[in-house]
Motif scaffolding. Structure first.
Motif, mmCIF file in Angstrom:
data_model
loop_
_atom_site.group_PDB
_atom_site.id
_atom_site.type_symbol
_atom_site.label_atom_id
_atom_site.label_comp_id
_atom_site.label_asym_id
_atom_site.label_seq_id
_atom_site.Cartn_x
_atom_site.Cartn_y
_atom_site.Cartn_z
ATOM 1 N N MET A 1 38.387 -100.020 0.179
ATOM 2 C CA MET A 1 39.000 -99.163 -0.838
ATOM 3 C C MET A 1 37.934 -98.256 -1.461
ATOM 4 O O MET A 1 36.771 -98.638 -1.563
ATOM 5 N N PRO A 2 38.335 -97.038 -1.900
ATOM 6 C CA PRO A 2 37.349 -96.104 -2.450
ATOM 7 C C PRO A 2 36.790 -96.584 -3.783
ATOM 8 O O PRO A 2 37.511 -97.177 -4.594
ATOM 9 N N ASN A 3 35.494 -96.363 -4.001
ATOM 10 C CA ASN A 3 34.963 -96.647 -5.340
ATOM 11 C C ASN A 3 34.778 -95.376 -6.158
ATOM 12 O O ASN A 3 34.431 -95.422 -7.320
ATOM 13 N N LEU A 4 35.027 -94.189 -5.528
ATOM 14 C CA LEU A 4 35.116 -92.930 -6.263
ATOM 15 C C LEU A 4 36.370 -92.205 -5.812
ATOM 16 O O LEU A 4 36.503 -91.859 -4.635
ATOM 17 N N VAL A 5 37.283 -91.994 -6.736
ATOM 18 C CA VAL A 5 38.461 -91.177 -6.455
ATOM 19 C C VAL A 5 38.293 -89.847 -7.187
ATOM 20 O O VAL A 5 37.936 -89.810 -8.372
ATOM 21 N N VAL A 6 38.519 -88.776 -6.471
ATOM 22 C CA VAL A 6 38.471 -87.438 -7.037
ATOM 23 C C VAL A 6 39.893 -86.906 -7.122
ATOM 24 O O VAL A 6 40.607 -86.857 -6.120
ATOM 25 N N LEU A 7 40.313 -86.531 -8.311
ATOM 26 C CA LEU A 7 41.647 -85.960 -8.506
ATOM 27 C C LEU A 7 41.524 -84.448 -8.632
ATOM 28 O O LEU A 7 40.878 -83.943 -9.549
ATOM 29 N N GLY A 8 42.122 -83.753 -7.685
ATOM 30 C CA GLY A 8 42.067 -82.292 -7.677
ATOM 31 C C GLY A 8 41.218 -81.799 -6.517
ATOM 32 O O GLY A 8 40.050 -82.179 -6.393
ATOM 33 N N GLY A 9 41.820 -80.973 -5.666
ATOM 34 C CA GLY A 9 41.131 -80.504 -4.468
ATOM 35 C C GLY A 9 40.694 -79.058 -4.546
ATOM 36 O O GLY A 9 40.718 -78.344 -3.534
ATOM 37 N N GLU A 26 32.072 -94.406 -1.477
ATOM 38 C CA GLU A 26 33.235 -94.313 -0.596
ATOM 39 C C GLU A 26 34.248 -93.454 -1.339
ATOM 40 O O GLU A 26 34.823 -93.872 -2.354
ATOM 41 N N VAL A 27 34.476 -92.249 -0.850
ATOM 42 C CA VAL A 27 35.206 -91.237 -1.607
ATOM 43 C C VAL A 27 36.615 -91.055 -1.050
ATOM 44 O O VAL A 27 36.833 -91.061 0.161
ATOM 45 N N PHE A 28 37.554 -90.860 -1.966
ATOM 46 C CA PHE A 28 38.918 -90.478 -1.598
ATOM 47 C C PHE A 28 39.355 -89.390 -2.560
ATOM 48 O O PHE A 28 39.217 -89.540 -3.779
ATOM 49 N N LEU A 29 39.861 -88.274 -2.025
ATOM 50 C CA LEU A 29 40.311 -87.154 -2.867
ATOM 51 C C LEU A 29 41.819 -87.033 -2.785
ATOM 52 O O LEU A 29 42.395 -87.097 -1.702
ATOM 53 N N SER A 30 42.433 -86.835 -3.948
ATOM 54 C CA SER A 30 43.888 -86.752 -4.020
ATOM 55 C C SER A 30 44.304 -85.588 -4.911
ATOM 56 O O SER A 30 43.745 -85.389 -5.991
ATOM 57 N N ASP A 31 45.279 -84.815 -4.432
ATOM 58 C CA ASP A 31 45.775 -83.668 -5.196
ATOM 59 C C ASP A 31 47.290 -83.691 -5.172
ATOM 60 O O ASP A 31 47.904 -83.816 -4.104
ATOM 61 N N ALA A 32 47.911 -83.582 -6.336
ATOM 62 C CA ALA A 32 49.373 -83.600 -6.419
ATOM 63 C C ALA A 32 49.978 -82.335 -5.814
ATOM 64 O O ALA A 32 51.132 -82.340 -5.395
ATOM 65 N N SER A 33 49.185 -81.265 -5.757
ATOM 66 C CA SER A 33 49.654 -80.009 -5.170
ATOM 67 C C SER A 33 49.032 -79.809 -3.790
ATOM 68 O O SER A 33 48.274 -80.652 -3.305
ATOM 69 N N LYS A 34 49.316 -78.677 -3.196
ATOM 70 C CA LYS A 34 48.758 -78.360 -1.888
ATOM 71 C C LYS A 34 47.310 -77.888 -2.037
ATOM 72 O O LYS A 34 47.015 -77.054 -2.888
ATOM 73 N N ILE A 35 46.418 -78.424 -1.226
ATOM 74 C CA ILE A 35 45.020 -78.011 -1.236
ATOM 75 C C ILE A 35 44.864 -76.761 -0.369
ATOM 76 O O ILE A 35 45.419 -76.679 0.726
ATOM 77 N N LEU A 61 44.312 -96.476 -8.039
ATOM 78 C CA LEU A 61 44.155 -97.490 -9.085
ATOM 79 C C LEU A 61 43.185 -98.598 -8.717
ATOM 80 O O LEU A 61 42.963 -99.527 -9.506
ATOM 81 N N THR A 62 42.566 -98.514 -7.517
ATOM 82 C CA THR A 62 41.512 -99.473 -7.151
ATOM 83 C C THR A 62 40.121 -98.870 -7.342
ATOM 84 O O THR A 62 39.115 -99.532 -7.065
#
Length: 447
Positions: A1-9, A26-35, A61-62
């Protein structure tokens, strides 16, 4: 599981993801809109996992740490859930400063921060420093720390970016001024917005500097009930200051720092207008603190060109000067714009109102404005405010219509000023889009 989550692309998010990866997260990026495709390609190139069009809460949330892009409000459902799970949510500025020992100059304020940031960088770079520029302008601070090799940075910092700092402390901080703006993000409480701006100094020590506008009412009120450990250096166009900078006889700015004095004639500053003299004061104070030579400062002040969409002179068409001030999205910005007008002015104003009090500029409108062109979907508030003050008020639904209307009213030797006092999102994608469409419409007048 990611230990850094980036919100917004966007710029901030992608830069943070790259910096995080470089430091072993360990990075995971998430955007509610289209990147945007360009950012997607960058993420793919760096093999950074991402999603767009929604959030996978089980992954987010992890996280051990979440970097939230400044455009995401604290009221967003995913941010509320992160707070409920007591997961730290920080800004790009905080994350980057935690992974960089480099000295920064941080510049915030309701108006003038972009110009002051650009001018400061110009003075320092011309003076021989290996200095980058970032924050709310240009390439992201995080990406530059990951990929560039600057020795220091000048950062433009919005209140949204400052909301997400914990330990970040600029060596030199500037608060250009404070006036009501973005209050929808602060429960419509002006004092919360003011406090957000002053977060820039909360971690500063006695070795650091806070440069501020001594004429600014909100700043003065904050100091009455609060303190900072930083060394205070004021600037003013209304009063003489012993240590700092002030305007003398409307003809020169005087800078007194650490026992040394520097006098610069206002005619030798490329940016004119009293608001720009303030921007110059802040930038020159910074340059002097960082020991830039006097001759270099003088030369650089003459060669600097201002920010696009900020009192940008577009062209003169049939004797009429057209000025693009699309970045003026609040009344305080328009105050400075109108105050700098020296000829009768046709004012293009309007858009998405952010709680404007037009009484603040009523006297300037009476003195300077000969006609108003309303550029917005709902112009009732503007028409109600100025209908009894300005005889000629018309409405326009596009930049072309606005410019066509304005050129009918404007005579040779006069000015057409786009200074909207409002956000742009009713008719345009952004204030940049509004400014570019205005400039294109002016160019069409020349055809």
């Amino acid at each position: 599981m990611p230990n850094l989550v980036v919100l917004g692309g966007g710029e901030s998010g992608v830069g943070t993801a790259i910096l995080g990866q470089k430091h072993g997260y360990e990075v995971f990026l998430s955007d509610a809109s289209k990147i945007k495709d360009a950012y997607k390609q960058t993420l793919l190139l760096h093999n950074i996992p991402f999603e767009d069009g929604g959030h996978t809460e089980s992954k987010i949330l992890t996280a051990e740490t979440v970097m939230k892009s400044p455009g995401i409000p604290d009221t967003a459902p995913i941010i509320k859930k992160l707070h409920q799970h007591k997961i730290p949510v920080i800004s790009e500025i905080e994350f980057t400063s935690n992974h960089s020992p480099l000295q920064t100059v941080g510049i915030t304020g309701s108006n003038g921060k972009t110009t002051t940031t650009m001018l400061t960088h110009h003075l320092l770079a011309d003076g021989g420093l290996n200095v980058g520029i970032g924050g709310n302008i240009g390439k992201s601070y995080a990406l530059q720390v990951a990929e560039a090799s600057y020795s220091s940075y000048v950062l433009e910092l919005s209140s949204f970016q400052l909301d997400g700092i914990v330990k970040y402390a600029p060596h030199i901080a500037v608060i250009t001024n404070i006036s009501p703006d973005h209050l929808d993000r602060y429960e419509y409480k002006y004092e919360k917005y003011i406090d957000a701006k002053f977060r820039i100094t909360m971690n500063q020590t006695e070795e650091d500097y806070l440069i501020y506008d001594a004429d600014d009412e909100a700043t003065a009120n904050w100091f009455r009930g609060n303190t900072t450990r930083a060394r205070l250096i004021p600037f003013s166009i209304k009063q003489k200051v012993e240590s700092g900078a002030y305007l003398k006889d409307d003809k020169s700015i005087v800078i007194n720092i650490d026992g040394g004095s520097l006098i610069i004639h206002t005619d030798d500053i490329s940016l004119q207008g009293k608001h720009n003299y303030k921007n110059a004061m802040a930038a020159v104070i910074i340059a002097r603190i960082l020991q830039i030579e006097e001759a270099s400062i003088r030369a650089s002040l003459k060669t600097f060109r201002g920010a696009e969409h900020r009192l940008e002179k577009v062209s003169i068409v049939r004797g009429v000067q057209y000025i693009n001030d699309s970045k003026a999205t609040n009344v305080n910005s328009v105050f400075y714009a109108l105050d700098s007008m020296t000829t009768p002015t046709v004012w293009i104003v309007g858009g998405v109102d952010k709680g404007n009090d037009y009484n603040e500029i009523m006297e300037l409108v009476k003195e300077k404005v000969k006609a108003i062109v309303c550029l917005g979907v709902d112009n009732k508030k503007i028409i109600d405010a100025f209908g009894s003050v300005v005889d000629r008020i018309v409405e326009a639904g596009s930049a072309i219509d606005a410019v066509d209307s304005a050129q009918i009213f404007a005579e040779e030797g006069e000015t057409v000023l786009l200074s909207p006092a409002c956000a742009s999102f009713d008719l345009f994608k952004s204030y940049e889009d509004r400014g570019k469409q205005f400039k294109e419409a002016v160019r069409k007048l020349q055809e």
